[in-house]
Motif scaffolding. Sequence first.
Motif, short mmCIF file in Angstrom:
data_model
loop_
_atom_site.label_atom_id
_atom_site.label_comp_id
_atom_site.label_asym_id
_atom_site.label_seq_id
_atom_site.Cartn_x
_atom_site.Cartn_y
_atom_site.Cartn_z
N ARG A 53 0.83 -1.21 0.00
CA ARG A 53 0.00 0.00 0.00
C ARG A 53 0.86 1.26 0.00
N LEU A 54 1.94 1.23 0.78
CA LEU A 54 2.86 2.38 0.78
C LEU A 54 3.47 2.58 -0.60
N VAL A 55 3.86 1.48 -1.23
CA VAL A 55 4.48 1.55 -2.56
C VAL A 55 3.51 2.14 -3.57
N THR A 56 2.28 1.66 -3.57
CA THR A 56 1.29 2.16 -4.53
C THR A 56 1.00 3.64 -4.32
N ALA A 57 0.90 4.05 -3.05
CA ALA A 57 0.53 5.44 -2.75
C ALA A 57 1.71 6.41 -2.86
N HIS A 58 2.90 5.98 -2.52
CA HIS A 58 4.02 6.92 -2.40
C HIS A 58 5.27 6.53 -3.20
N GLY A 59 5.29 5.32 -3.77
CA GLY A 59 6.46 4.90 -4.52
C GLY A 59 6.55 5.59 -5.87
N GLU A 60 7.72 5.56 -6.46
CA GLU A 60 7.93 6.19 -7.77
C GLU A 60 7.67 5.17 -8.87
N PRO A 61 6.69 5.41 -9.74
CA PRO A 61 6.38 4.43 -10.79
C PRO A 61 7.52 4.32 -11.81
N LEU A 62 7.75 3.11 -12.30
CA LEU A 62 8.72 2.91 -13.36
C LEU A 62 8.11 3.34 -14.69
N THR A 63 8.92 3.96 -15.52
CA THR A 63 8.41 4.36 -16.84
C THR A 63 8.18 3.16 -17.73
N ALA A 64 8.93 2.07 -17.49
CA ALA A 64 8.77 0.85 -18.28
C ALA A 64 8.67 -0.33 -17.33
N PRO A 65 7.48 -0.63 -16.80
CA PRO A 65 7.33 -1.76 -15.87
C PRO A 65 7.81 -3.06 -16.50
N GLU A 66 8.32 -3.95 -15.64
CA GLU A 66 8.86 -5.23 -16.11
C GLU A 66 8.22 -6.34 -15.29
N GLY A 67 7.38 -7.14 -15.92
CA GLY A 67 6.68 -8.18 -15.19
C GLY A 67 5.83 -7.54 -14.10
N GLY A 68 6.03 -7.99 -12.86
CA GLY A 68 5.29 -7.41 -11.74
C GLY A 68 6.01 -6.25 -11.09
N LEU A 69 7.14 -5.83 -11.64
CA LEU A 69 7.91 -4.72 -11.08
C LEU A 69 7.38 -3.41 -11.65
N THR A 70 6.76 -2.60 -10.81
CA THR A 70 6.12 -1.38 -11.28
C THR A 70 6.60 -0.11 -10.60
N HIS A 71 7.21 -0.24 -9.39
CA HIS A 71 7.57 0.93 -8.59
C HIS A 71 8.92 0.77 -7.91
N LEU A 72 9.51 1.91 -7.59
CA LEU A 72 10.61 1.96 -6.63
C LEU A 72 10.01 2.13 -5.24
N PHE A 73 10.62 1.52 -4.23
CA PHE A 73 10.12 1.69 -2.87
C PHE A 73 10.25 3.16 -2.50
N PRO A 74 9.26 3.75 -1.82
CA PRO A 74 9.33 5.19 -1.50
C PRO A 74 10.49 5.52 -0.56
N THR A 75 11.11 6.66 -0.79
CA THR A 75 12.17 7.12 0.09
C THR A 75 11.57 7.65 1.39
N ALA A 76 12.41 7.79 2.40
CA ALA A 76 11.95 8.37 3.67
C ALA A 76 11.45 9.79 3.44
#
Length: 490
Positions: free
Chosen positions: A339-362
């Motif tokens: 949920r944190l990743v979806t709301a605050h993570g940085e989306p990848l411009t080119a998702p790969e498989g199930g990898l869609t975001h970077l984990f949010p920074t502090a």
Amino acid sequence: MHADFDRCVRAVQSKDARFDGWFFTAVRTTGIYCRPSCPVVPPKPRNMTFYPSAAAAQQAGFRACKRCRPDASPGSPQWNERADLVARAMRLIADGAVDREGVPGLAARLGYSTRQIERQLLAELGAGPLALARAQRAQTARLLIETSALPMADIAFAAGFSSIRAFNETVREVFALSPTELRARSGNGRLPAAPGSLSLRLPYRRPLCPDNLFGLLAATAVPGVEEWRDGAYHRTLRLPYGHGTVSLAPGPGHIDCRLSLSDQRDLSGAISRCRRLLDLDADPEAVDAQLCTDAHLAPLVRRAPGRRVPRTVDGGEFAIRAVLGQQVSTAAARTLAARLVTAHGEPLTAPEGGLTHLFPTAEALADLDPAALAMPAARRKTVRGLVTALASGELRLGIDSDWSAARAELVQLPGIGPWTAELIAMRALGDPDAFLPTDLGVRRAAARLGLPGTPAALTRQAAAWRPWRAYAVQYLWAADGHAAARMPGS
């Protein structure tokens, strides 16, 4: 190690791969340097000189052996076993700190003067930070030359060289081949990587038991950031110059690594983080020999030798995830993190498989409304306090952190007790002696093995396991029968 001439000679004569990365053998009659396990006929002892680092051998005028490729040997386990100045400096250099920030930046990160850093590295490794960084640039250049179709000019700057001339001169000096000759020599029929990706082999010291290593990473994978797919662990990487994705899978005698990077300058740092994540520079024989002195642990070690400690690519990320996972199931912790990743993570411009975001920074979580977290008020306060401390720089959980100081700072935060602090020390800071005597799985396994049942008594028993108590925890978790201690799908 390199100062013990007789021991080094015996290791070279027996071609003992356990010592690869511990020291390097220079042969005065040929002008080359090798790893101890080099397959060629060992030179006469009187012609051998031993160096503590590849950089020191290069600085003394020796070039890398074309047969054993000593620059590609596993790193010295000392840099992950120790928390002193030299070890912290070596971890930062491996992460590319000198190329990005220079020696003054390295010194500032460590809180010492440049003169002190140079003096201590020279005394222990026979080379200063610039020479050590140059040796790493040469290794990064070789990897790019041999595993990519990038133009040589792009490789030069991606590897951290300031000019094409410096790139050409260094490659010739270290490998006795021009960059073009090195690429031609590497044409060995290996399948090329997909466009935009690099396919590498990460070496390690045998044995390696992949079960708990990949099992835990897969079991705790945060959707969007990590996944287990097609027999490999995949995750996104936040890196100094950009971002990337990596897939890691156990191979025969190596780890198969496929990297996709938005900026090729991040290659050496990405490799360093992957090696750290999988604890590939460990010395398993030294660890297992110590643990086998305890009759209770010995059967576990002999059954599955070479267990590693699964670590992390980002200390702050792991700390946040550790707090989210307090007193809840693994599945619930993954859901909260997702949920944190979806709301605050940085989306990848080119998702790969199930990898869609970077984990949010502090920093991205600094304005997080605690009420948005589906957890008790006390744990929301803990998350808030941790994020604030990380974002302000008051708490540092990087590869250059002082382990004792970081522990002390962690337990000062509300809601972080010894268990959480030790877990973070084990997996985020990389302390090989971190220990969790109050952990339920550890206590259950200890009771089953006839070890003391109370945390205090177990801690006294575990004194004989030092400095490898984090590895003992891996064996105990595996003995508890948790699914995370098994290879996914097994």
